[in-house]
Design a protein around this motif. Structure first.
Motif, PDB file in Angstrom:
ATOM      1  N   LYS A  46      50.543  34.418  27.592  1.00 13.93           N
ATOM      2  CA  LYS A  46      49.661  34.854  26.721  1.00 13.93           C
ATOM      3  C   LYS A  46      50.229  36.077  25.891  1.00 13.93           C
ATOM      4  CE  LYS A  46      46.298  32.115  28.077  1.00 13.93           C
ATOM      5  NZ  LYS A  46      45.437  31.231  27.224  1.00 13.93           N
ATOM      6  N   GLU A  47      50.072  36.050  24.558  1.00 14.22           N
ATOM      7  CA  GLU A  47      50.649  36.838  23.848  1.00 14.22           C
ATOM      8  C   GLU A  47      49.643  37.533  22.719  1.00 14.22           C
ATOM      9  OE1 GLU A  47      55.487  36.207  23.761  1.00 14.22           O
ATOM     10  OE2 GLU A  47      54.057  35.069  22.317  1.00 14.22           O
ATOM     11  N   GLY A  48      49.665  38.539  22.406  1.00 13.31           N
ATOM     12  CA  GLY A  48      48.929  39.279  21.418  1.00 13.31           C
ATOM     13  C   GLY A  48      49.115  40.838  21.118  1.00 13.31           C
ATOM     14  N   THR A  49      47.984  41.413  20.771  1.00 13.46           N
ATOM     15  CA  THR A  49      47.934  42.862  20.403  1.00 13.46           C
ATOM     16  C   THR A  49      46.889  43.750  20.940  1.00 13.46           C
ATOM     17  OG1 THR A  49      46.936  42.872  18.583  1.00 13.46           O
ATOM     18  CG2 THR A  49      49.446  42.757  18.446  1.00 13.46           C
ATOM     19  N   LEU A 259      39.202  37.033  19.589  1.00 11.37           N
ATOM     20  CA  LEU A 259      39.363  35.647  20.193  1.00 11.37           C
ATOM     21  C   LEU A 259      40.769  35.698  20.420  1.00 11.37           C
ATOM     22  CD1 LEU A 259      36.840  33.200  19.083  1.00 11.37           C
ATOM     23  CD2 LEU A 259      36.940  34.435  21.148  1.00 11.37           C
ATOM     24  N   SER A 260      41.836  35.914  19.650  1.00 14.32           N
ATOM     25  CA  SER A 260      43.311  35.693  19.755  1.00 14.32           C
ATOM     26  C   SER A 260      43.741  36.516  20.851  1.00 14.32           C
ATOM     27  CB  SER A 260      43.869  35.928  18.443  1.00 14.32           C
ATOM     28  OG  SER A 260      43.845  37.419  18.270  1.00 14.32           O
ATOM     29  N   ASN A 261      43.042  37.637  21.225  1.00 20.33           N
ATOM     30  CA  ASN A 261      43.776  38.303  22.482  1.00 20.33           C
ATOM     31  C   ASN A 261      43.021  37.989  23.630  1.00 20.33           C
ATOM     32  OD1 ASN A 261      45.730  39.618  21.037  1.00 20.33           O
ATOM     33  ND2 ASN A 261      44.141  41.112  20.388  1.00 20.33           N
ATOM     34  N   THR A 262      42.325  36.894  23.822  1.00 23.00           N
ATOM     35  CA  THR A 262      41.338  36.300  25.151  1.00 23.00           C
ATOM     36  C   THR A 262      42.457  35.295  25.662  1.00 23.00           C
ATOM     37  OG1 THR A 262      39.972  34.956  23.904  1.00 23.00           O
ATOM     38  CG2 THR A 262      39.207  37.070  23.915  1.00 23.00           C
ATOM     39  N   ALA A 263      41.672  35.054  26.890  1.00 21.44           N
ATOM     40  CA  ALA A 263      42.262  33.797  27.381  1.00 21.44           C
ATOM     41  C   ALA A 263      42.271  32.423  26.967  1.00 21.44           C
ATOM     42  CB  ALA A 263      41.921  34.006  28.973  1.00 21.44           C
ATOM     43  N   ARG A 264      40.969  32.367  26.075  1.00 24.30           N
ATOM     44  CA  ARG A 264      40.654  30.994  25.491  1.00 24.30           C
ATOM     45  C   ARG A 264      41.781  31.095  24.312  1.00 24.30           C
ATOM     46  NH1 ARG A 264      38.111  30.219  20.893  1.00 24.30           N
ATOM     47  NH2 ARG A 264      36.713  27.995  20.774  1.00 24.30           N
ATOM     48  N   LEU A 266      42.231  31.222  20.265  1.00 24.47           N
ATOM     49  CA  LEU A 266      41.743  30.536  18.818  1.00 24.47           C
ATOM     50  C   LEU A 266      41.944  28.993  19.026  1.00 24.47           C
ATOM     51  CD1 LEU A 266      42.729  32.911  16.057  1.00 24.47           C
ATOM     52  CD2 LEU A 266      40.550  32.743  17.106  1.00 24.47           C
ATOM     53  N   SER A 267      40.798  28.254  18.603  1.00 27.30           N
ATOM     54  CA  SER A 267      40.820  26.915  18.446  1.00 27.30           C
ATOM     55  C   SER A 267      41.370  26.575  17.119  1.00 27.30           C
ATOM     56  CB  SER A 267      39.575  26.283  18.587  1.00 27.30           C
ATOM     57  OG  SER A 267      38.848  26.433  17.640  1.00 27.30           O
ATOM     58  N   ASP A 268      41.479  25.306  16.561  1.00 29.75           N
ATOM     59  CA  ASP A 268      42.032  24.892  15.430  1.00 29.75           C
ATOM     60  C   ASP A 268      40.753  24.591  14.597  1.00 29.75           C
ATOM     61  OD1 ASP A 268      40.891  22.649  16.239  1.00 29.75           O
ATOM     62  OD2 ASP A 268      42.645  21.433  16.305  1.00 29.75           O
ATOM     63  N   ARG A 269      39.306  25.104  15.095  1.00 27.62           N
ATOM     64  CA  ARG A 269      38.336  24.804  13.884  1.00 27.62           C
ATOM     65  C   ARG A 269      37.532  26.332  14.029  1.00 27.62           C
ATOM     66  NH1 ARG A 269      34.730  22.265  15.532  1.00 27.62           N
ATOM     67  NH2 ARG A 269      33.872  21.356  13.437  1.00 27.62           N
ATOM     68  N   MET A 270      37.447  26.924  13.053  1.00 29.89           N
ATOM     69  CA  MET A 270      36.677  28.214  12.775  1.00 29.89           C
ATOM     70  C   MET A 270      35.032  27.930  13.265  1.00 29.89           C
ATOM     71  SD  MET A 270      36.335  31.345  12.301  1.00 29.89           S
ATOM     72  CE  MET A 270      37.935  31.640  11.439  1.00 29.89           C
ATOM     73  N   ALA A 306      34.865  29.350   6.295  1.00 24.41           N
ATOM     74  CA  ALA A 306      35.413  30.671   6.606  1.00 24.41           C
ATOM     75  C   ALA A 306      36.716  30.862   6.804  1.00 24.41           C
ATOM     76  CB  ALA A 306      34.327  31.355   7.446  1.00 24.41           C
ATOM     77  N   LEU A 307      37.214  32.201   6.321  1.00 24.60           N
ATOM     78  CA  LEU A 307      38.496  32.367   6.784  1.00 24.60           C
ATOM     79  C   LEU A 307      38.572  33.063   7.921  1.00 24.60           C
ATOM     80  CD1 LEU A 307      41.613  32.796   5.806  1.00 24.60           C
ATOM     81  CD2 LEU A 307      41.021  34.788   4.767  1.00 24.60           C
ATOM     82  N   ASP A 308      37.139  34.024   8.291  1.00 23.72           N
ATOM     83  CA  ASP A 308      37.190  34.724   9.453  1.00 23.72           C
ATOM     84  C   ASP A 308      35.629  35.201   9.487  1.00 23.72           C
ATOM     85  OD1 ASP A 308      37.457  36.419  11.712  1.00 23.72           O
ATOM     86  OD2 ASP A 308      38.956  37.904  10.808  1.00 23.72           O
TER      87      ASP A 308
END
Length: 343
Positions: A46-49, A259-264, A266-270, A306-308
């Protein structure tokens, strides 16, 4: 040691616990795909900030013998599988850390250890609505003591963190009648009178944070009541970062960044990420961890969708009270640290 005394929680605050910096902000448990069979799947990266610093987490699955299930029924056949620490292990570790804030713990600059019985651990988890047999608790403890966890990041002041350890670097389990500590017969362990005794050393980053006074009060009982993994991570983040929580100071964050910094991840669907985020926030509202929340859509530059999403959260009175207690405790620790340095 004064700092460790400050780390301990009084009986009046029995529903509170302590979070430590860095360690509690990282995705250390698997929420899905906990059991694997292929050798190539035995390692998870797992990688992130975190706080503007990059992190890298490497988890190793534990080799276990599991009974095969056929049509939902357990058979006598066994297979070798790899198991990552999951939600059960997360709750067990959180309970052990609660023990570390009470009288059955020891601390020095190198380690924080706790002593407990399987009966005490089972009862603590039952009090938080998590029911496990002794065999399940023993398995969870073994997974925590055998699963390798590598943490690579930097602190806010630039210190390099590169630690490879298990979640519990030391674990001893023995029965009261002094049978072999290497194995406890399930027939014995299901008897509360056997009083299986345990000693565990917590992860070195926990000891490091206690030694540095770098920890914060949080609502332990609320955290243990959250069944949604995203909700648990978000609640810990709020408890550590939301220092000015009040009705006039809502907490804001980005869905993608969080979400990008969690174990889950991001999915490919916003739309699916948005739905899962709202499910987690609804549970935080239901469990009175937050009062309410609002989301704002950031549209894509072109096309629909949505972008975010950005979120605003408002705290409950209970949350604000805990934050205020945390400020007071931190002020006392800072005074103690200054006094220690001047001796």
């Amino acid at each position: 040691m004064p700092l460790f005394s400050a780390y301990q929680i009084t009986l009046d605050d029995n529903e509170l616990g302590n979070l430590v910096s860095i360690y509690d902000a990282l995705p250390r448990f698997a929420w899905s795909g906990k059991t694997v069979r292929a050798v190539a799947e035995m390692t998870m990266v797992k990688e992130g900030t975190i706080n503007g610093e990059n992190f890298r987490i490497i988890l190793k699955a534990v080799h276990l013998q599991k009974r095969l299930k056929v049509n939902g029924k357990v058979t006598k056949q066994v297979e070798a599988v790899g198991v990552f620490p999951g939600a059960r292990e997360e709750f067990v570790e959180e309970a052990l850390r609660k023990f570390s804030t009470q009288g059955n713990s020891k601390f020095n600059e190198a380690e924080c250890s706790v002593q407990f019985s399987l009966y005490e651990l089972q009862k603590e988890l039952q009090s938080q609505k998590h029911t496990y047999t002794y065999a399940e608790l023993r398995e969870a403890l073994n997974i925590l003591s055998e699963s390798s966890l590598t943490i690579q990041t930097r602190t806010a002041d630039g210190e390099v963190i590169d630690i490879k350890s298990t979640y519990l670097p030391f674990l001893a389990i023995r029965s009261k009648n002094k049978k072999s500590s290497a194995y406890i017969d399930p027939a014995d362990s299901d008897d509360p009178e056997s009083a299986v005794q345990c000693k565990a050393v917590l992860h070195p980053l926990i000891s490091r944070s206690i030694s540095n006074g770098d920890y914060r009060l949080y609502q332990y009982a609320t955290s243990m009541g959250l069944t949604n993994g995203i909700a648990r991570v978000l609640f810990r983040m709020l408890s550590f970062k939301w220092r000015n929580a009040s009705p006039s100071h809502p907490f804001t964050f980005s869905l993608i960044e969080f979400l990008s910094n969690t174990a889950r991840g991001l999915s490919d669907r916003m739309p699916e990420d948005f739905r899962q985020m709202n499910i987690a926030l609804d549970q935080l509202v239901k469990e009175k961890a937050i009062e309410r929340y609002e989301s704002t859509k950031i549209p894509k530059p072109r096309g629909k969708g949505a972008l975010d999403y950005t979120y605003k959260l408002w705290p409950t009175n209970e949350f604000v009270t805990t934050i205020v207690k945390g400020h007071r405790a931190q002020s006392r620790r800072e005074v103690q640290m200054i006094a220690n340095r001047t001796r």
